[in-house]
Design a protein around this motif. Sequence first.
Motif, mmCIF file in Angstrom:
data_model
loop_
_atom_site.group_PDB
_atom_site.id
_atom_site.type_symbol
_atom_site.label_atom_id
_atom_site.label_comp_id
_atom_site.label_asym_id
_atom_site.label_seq_id
_atom_site.Cartn_x
_atom_site.Cartn_y
_atom_site.Cartn_z
ATOM 1 N N GLU A 103 -11.752 -3.495 -7.952
ATOM 2 C CA GLU A 103 -10.871 -3.035 -9.031
ATOM 3 C C GLU A 103 -10.046 -1.828 -8.597
ATOM 4 N N ALA A 104 -10.645 -0.940 -7.808
ATOM 5 C CA ALA A 104 -9.913 0.235 -7.337
ATOM 6 C C ALA A 104 -8.751 -0.162 -6.434
ATOM 7 N N ILE A 105 -8.992 -1.141 -5.563
ATOM 8 C CA ILE A 105 -7.923 -1.620 -4.681
ATOM 9 C C ILE A 105 -6.840 -2.317 -5.494
ATOM 10 N N LYS A 106 -7.277 -3.184 -6.408
ATOM 11 C CA LYS A 106 -6.341 -3.971 -7.214
ATOM 12 C C LYS A 106 -5.468 -3.089 -8.097
ATOM 13 N N SER A 107 -6.025 -1.976 -8.589
ATOM 14 C CA SER A 107 -5.287 -1.118 -9.530
ATOM 15 C C SER A 107 -4.616 0.074 -8.834
ATOM 16 N N ASN A 108 -4.467 -0.036 -7.515
ATOM 17 C CA ASN A 108 -3.767 1.007 -6.736
ATOM 18 C C ASN A 108 -4.409 2.385 -6.868
ATOM 19 N N ARG A 109 -5.725 2.402 -6.794
ATOM 20 C CA ARG A 109 -6.457 3.666 -6.867
ATOM 21 C C ARG A 109 -6.916 4.119 -5.471
ATOM 22 N N VAL A 110 -6.289 3.578 -4.440
ATOM 23 C CA VAL A 110 -6.572 4.003 -3.068
ATOM 24 C C VAL A 110 -5.747 5.250 -2.769
ATOM 25 N N VAL A 111 -6.416 6.308 -2.344
ATOM 26 C CA VAL A 111 -5.773 7.598 -2.092
ATOM 27 C C VAL A 111 -5.919 7.942 -0.613
ATOM 28 N N THR A 112 -4.851 8.486 -0.019
ATOM 29 C CA THR A 112 -4.898 8.878 1.385
ATOM 30 C C THR A 112 -4.887 10.390 1.517
ATOM 31 N N TYR A 113 -5.884 10.899 2.264
ATOM 32 C CA TYR A 113 -5.892 12.289 2.683
ATOM 33 C C TYR A 113 -5.452 12.312 4.158
ATOM 34 N N THR A 145 -7.348 -1.963 3.787
ATOM 35 C CA THR A 145 -6.399 -1.512 4.816
ATOM 36 C C THR A 145 -4.964 -1.683 4.344
ATOM 37 N N ASP A 146 -4.675 -2.808 3.708
ATOM 38 C CA ASP A 146 -3.320 -3.024 3.178
ATOM 39 C C ASP A 146 -2.950 -1.925 2.184
ATOM 40 N N ALA A 147 -3.892 -1.587 1.301
ATOM 41 C CA ALA A 147 -3.635 -0.538 0.311
ATOM 42 C C ALA A 147 -3.455 0.820 0.987
ATOM 43 N N THR A 148 -4.222 1.064 2.033
ATOM 44 C CA THR A 148 -4.103 2.318 2.780
ATOM 45 C C THR A 148 -2.738 2.422 3.451
ATOM 46 N N LEU A 149 -2.279 1.329 4.031
ATOM 47 C CA LEU A 149 -0.954 1.328 4.667
ATOM 48 C C LEU A 149 0.143 1.600 3.643
ATOM 49 N N SER A 197 -0.132 3.319 1.041
ATOM 50 C CA SER A 197 -0.226 4.717 0.624
ATOM 51 C C SER A 197 0.177 5.674 1.747
ATOM 52 N N ALA A 198 -0.328 5.423 2.958
ATOM 53 C CA ALA A 198 -0.185 6.396 4.045
ATOM 54 C C ALA A 198 1.190 6.389 4.699
ATOM 55 N N LEU A 199 1.760 5.213 4.928
ATOM 56 C CA LEU A 199 3.004 5.134 5.710
ATOM 57 C C LEU A 199 4.181 5.853 5.056
ATOM 58 N N PRO A 200 4.455 5.644 3.759
ATOM 59 C CA PRO A 200 5.582 6.377 3.175
ATOM 60 C C PRO A 200 5.357 7.888 3.139
ATOM 61 N N GLN A 201 4.118 8.308 2.954
ATOM 62 C CA GLN A 201 3.830 9.746 2.951
ATOM 63 C C GLN A 201 4.008 10.339 4.349
ATOM 64 N N PHE A 202 3.604 9.598 5.356
ATOM 65 C CA PHE A 202 3.792 10.063 6.735
ATOM 66 C C PHE A 202 5.268 10.192 7.063
ATOM 67 N N LYS A 203 6.066 9.211 6.641
ATOM 68 C CA LYS A 203 7.510 9.274 6.895
ATOM 69 C C LYS A 203 8.109 10.500 6.196
ATOM 70 N N LYS A 204 7.662 10.766 4.977
ATOM 71 C CA LYS A 204 8.130 11.943 4.250
ATOM 72 C C LYS A 204 7.780 13.219 5.008
ATOM 73 N N PHE A 205 6.579 13.288 5.540
ATOM 74 C CA PHE A 205 6.132 14.459 6.279
ATOM 75 C C PHE A 205 7.006 14.691 7.507
#
Length: 411
Positions: A153-163, A211-215, A217-225
């Motif tokens: 449910e966490a993956i499905k509802s976009n509750r994956v967070v990247t630190y 992993t798909d959810a992590t990508l 989340s992480a890729l657009p934030q990395f590009k922003k950084f």
Amino acid sequence: MNIGLVDQEISVLIVDDSKAICEVLKAMLEDFGIRHVHCCYNGEDAYHRIEADPAAFDAIFLDLHMEGMDGLELMNKLNGLRYRGGIVVMSGLEKKILDFTLEVISNYNLRILGSAEKPLEKTLIAFMVKRIKNYRPQISRHEKVLKRREVYEAIKSNRVVTYFQPKISAIDNSLVGLEALVRLDIDKIGIIPPNAFLPVAEKFELIEALTDATLNSALPQFKKFRDQLNLDCHLALNLSPLQLHNNFLPENLSEYLSRYQVAQENIILEITENHAIREDNQLKNLNRLRIHGYRLSLDDYGAGFTNLRQLKNLPFNEIKLDAQLVEGIHTDKVLQIIVKSIREMTKAMGLKLVAEGLSDSRDLVTIADIGVDIYQGYLFCRPKPMDELLRWYPVWEKTINSDKMVNSRGE
């Protein structure tokens, strides 16, 4: 005195031909919360006991110098048994002998936790108990272990967070990369650490979706950084060895990079050592990732299944020392010998070496003397959400620039 370092389920075997030392060490271990402590007074008895049940002991305190089967021969036999517990080498022998021993066992698939010099010191044994606990990861009694449905449910509802945690150059302390670290944000609970859900995701085949959810989340934030700070740095993404069974893995990763306009040369894929990489299909896809241009990092080296000899035949660009090889290294001769050996091998193979888990400045001094390429750990920065990391970086940049000015004046 029970300092609560471990729970009552951990089991330890002491192997030493001195009954007095066995009794002293047993009392220390019991003081530190280990209730299941067993003793063998020679190598032969210890071998037969472990052979009967290789999973019976989480760790072995092993004396090198014993009559009959000595500690080195016992470790050779334990390697043949594929013993997966931790080993603490006890010795009062000279450094030259210890160096040779570590050179011999460097090609074994054994988890050497460190050394305890005789006479044994209680503070050092407490530290070794902490290492045993860390090599046997457990969820705290007060920490929630997620169920399959909750992870799904966490993956499905976009509750994956990247630190993100910075990777720091050992040459000039500049930021060379970020590691993306996944968390789940669960309603009414909060941010959940990975040890509460990653094993569940692997067991119930949710790791690809995670992993798909992590990508995402992480890729657009990395590009922003990178764009916001105009920095040339890489992003390290963690993959489970189980994902190497996926024959479409290189293509799937490339689709995400294209979607978020992140260059492939800015990505490092970290493969964790929590499962062995031995099957032909895994090895094939590991090589295919390199063929497709991805840089590969072997994460938590020293905690798992890959020895130096096997390393020569795997297509990695980078090796990350397990934190247990780093923590306390300033006082541990065995860890110093192990890390020096790894440094020599990685240098000869042209591999980057990362020391992660740095939280003590004294360990940093020792690691710097041995020589690694990249630092990572709480000593530099804890894992942070991107907004906090963007606030951290200018402070870090100002600090290292001030240090450079001071050093230049001193010269």
